[in-house]
Design a protein around this motif. Structure first.
Motif, mmCIF file in Angstrom:
data_model
loop_
_atom_site.group_PDB
_atom_site.id
_atom_site.type_symbol
_atom_site.label_atom_id
_atom_site.label_comp_id
_atom_site.label_asym_id
_atom_site.label_seq_id
_atom_site.Cartn_x
_atom_site.Cartn_y
_atom_site.Cartn_z
ATOM 1 N N ARG A 158 16.025 21.889 34.630
ATOM 2 C CA ARG A 158 16.924 21.684 35.765
ATOM 3 C C ARG A 158 17.172 22.994 36.517
ATOM 4 O O ARG A 158 17.195 23.030 37.751
ATOM 5 N N GLU A 159 17.333 24.072 35.790
ATOM 6 C CA GLU A 159 17.584 25.362 36.433
ATOM 7 C C GLU A 159 16.379 25.846 37.234
ATOM 8 O O GLU A 159 16.518 26.296 38.380
ATOM 9 N N TRP A 160 15.190 25.754 36.643
ATOM 10 C CA TRP A 160 14.014 26.245 37.349
ATOM 11 C C TRP A 160 13.638 25.339 38.518
ATOM 12 O O TRP A 160 13.075 25.806 39.520
ATOM 13 N N LEU A 161 13.944 24.056 38.423
ATOM 14 C CA LEU A 161 13.747 23.175 39.577
ATOM 15 C C LEU A 161 14.680 23.573 40.717
ATOM 16 O O LEU A 161 14.307 23.510 41.892
ATOM 17 N N ALA A 162 15.898 23.988 40.362
ATOM 18 C CA ALA A 162 16.837 24.447 41.388
ATOM 19 C C ALA A 162 16.314 25.704 42.077
ATOM 20 O O ALA A 162 16.414 25.841 43.308
#
Length: 459
Positions: free
Chosen positions: A243-247
């Protein structure tokens, strides 16, 4: 007088130009009023008008007309084709002038040539550029909503990383957002504004590549796991990281679109004759970025499918870890699919359900039943073969050769074996008897040296 509007399409979106009332009427009648749309600033077409006389005419047209950019879906693009848009000299751009003459309620094509507003040498190129900018701004708005919904602050994520690649990324968004604000206020991108933004492209590209690599690393680690307990833990740990790297990916893609908007404005202002080739080049570069992101996220989705397959295959002996692994995998997949949708990447992926323990046990029982049935059949075949062999063994034979069967083979063989064993037993007994006799003969000699008990001496 009837209504008249001018339509320009680049395949992905539609520009509707005309009197504001006519534009709204057309959007309502064609079912495009619910589609995402933004206003078009027609004043920017003045620089593409050509002669001074044309500039005066365009000024009057701009005052009387308004423009609207509309995002097209596959269905709405097909519906727009019925208005007879014709290809223009500008690659990928088609045009039509339509209207409702008199009392006719249907929109019909009433002219093929563009109006004076779009008749300049670079007018259609400028308009298609504006449409491309509107499309990118619409995408940027979608990404802003996405980041708000997942509640991820990209700056906080980047500050938590120790890699030097990400250090330069912090603050880049402020530079680009500031330039976009100045553009909206001034109406153009000056050389000073562009000089501030130009150096950010490399930083954005490096950060985006780093984020993609982190997603690949997560997929590789999950691929190497075989124990279902390790898979469940690794998938749960991967969920927040993905989720963080997609953000981070979403934010870099949004800012890259922002830089492209500013770049097109700068080219339009400084070198309008290069605008078309520059627009097509930026379109190709953006498509390449999307394909790269699509491949990386598709690999992650494939790995989630494989994780679900492994978990469901081992649910019978792992009734807790297997459902947990499936749940975490689906959460990762939902996040990836949402991200891909915001960027306009199509996906045919569906989430998988965790196989219930009872269902897995039922499947095992079914397999056992099938195996048992097959085993029973094999046992029956073995029994038949054994019976045939037994019949052959117990068939009578002629021992003395007189032509008359005397006794069964098994009985004869048993008697012969018994006789042989009896002879062997006699031989063994004789050997033991001889040995015992020798030992017995040696015993009295040994007894003479032993003392006589006291009772015997008294007697």
């Amino acid at each position: 007088m009837g209504s008249e509007v001018e339509l320009v399409s680049d395949g992905d979106s539609l520009a509707v130009i005309g009197n504001s009332t006519d534009v709204e009427r057309f959007l309502l009648s064609s079912g495009l009023d619910k589609a995402p749309s933004k206003s078009l600033d027609l004043h920017r077409l003045w620089s593409s008008s050509g002669t001074a006389g044309a500039t005066v005419q365009i000024g009057a047209d701009v005052a009387a007309n308004s423009g609207r950019w509309v995002k097209l879906t596959a269905e709405s693009a097909e519906a727009v084709r019925k208005y007879g848009l014709m290809a223009t000299k500008t690659p990928g751009v088609s045009h039509a002038m339509i209207g409702q003459p008199g009392d006719i309620k249907r929109w019909l094509q009433i002219a093929q040539a563009p109006s004076a507003l779009l008749g300049g040498p670079f007018a259609l190129t400028a308009l298609s550029t504006m449409m491309q900018q509107r499309a990118m701004q619409q995408q940027m708005d979608e990404i802003v909503k996405y980041l708000q919904e997942i509640n991820e602050k990209v700056d906080d994520i980047l500050r938590g990383q120790k890699d030097a690649v990400l250090a330069d990324m912090i603050g880049v968004d402020l530079i680009i957002e500031e330039a976009l604000t100045v553009r909206d206020q001034v109406g153009r991108v000056s050389e000073v504004t562009w000089s501030k933004v130009q150096a950010t492209s490399m930083t954005l590209a490096r950060t985006q590549a780093y984020a993609l690599r982190q997603l690949d690393v997560i997929a590789e680690k999950l691929e190497k796991k075989s124990d279902i307990g390790d898979i469940a833990r690794a998938t749960k740990d991967a969920e927040p990281k993905v989720r963080e790297w997609l953000a981070v990916l979403a934010r870099t893609f949004q800012l890259q679109d922002g830089v492209s908007v500013l770049e097109l404005d700068r080219v339009l202002d400084a070198s309008p004759e290069e605008l078309e080739s520059h627009r097509l080049g930026l379109t190709a570069a953006r498509r390449s970025r999307l394909e790269l992101i699509s491949r990386s996220t598709a690999r992650l989705l494939t790995q989630m499918d494989e994780t679900v397959r492994k978990a469901n295959a081992k649910v019978l002996f792992n009734p807790f870890d297997s459902p947990a692994a499936v749940t975490s995998s689906n959460q990762v997949s939902f996040g990836v699919l949402d991200f891909r949708g915001r960027l306009g990447i199509e996906s045919g992926h569906e989430s998988a359900d965790a196989k219930k323990w009872g269902r897995a046990a039922g499947e095992v029982v079914e397999k056992v039943f099938v195996s048992t049935t097959e085993g029973a059949a094999a046992a029956r075949r073995f029994g038949d073969q054994t019976f045939d062999r037994a019949t052959e063994v117990f068939r009578s034979v002629d021992i003395d050769g007189d032509g008359v069967p005397d006794q069964p083979r098994a009985s004869a063989a048993a008697e012969q074996a018994g006789a042989a064993l009896k002879g062997a037993a006699v031989g063994v007994a004789g050997a033991f008897g001889t040995l015992f006799q020798r030992k017995k003969e040696a015993t009295p000699t040994a007894q003479k040296s032993q003392p006589v008990p006291l009772d015997d001496r008294e007697s």
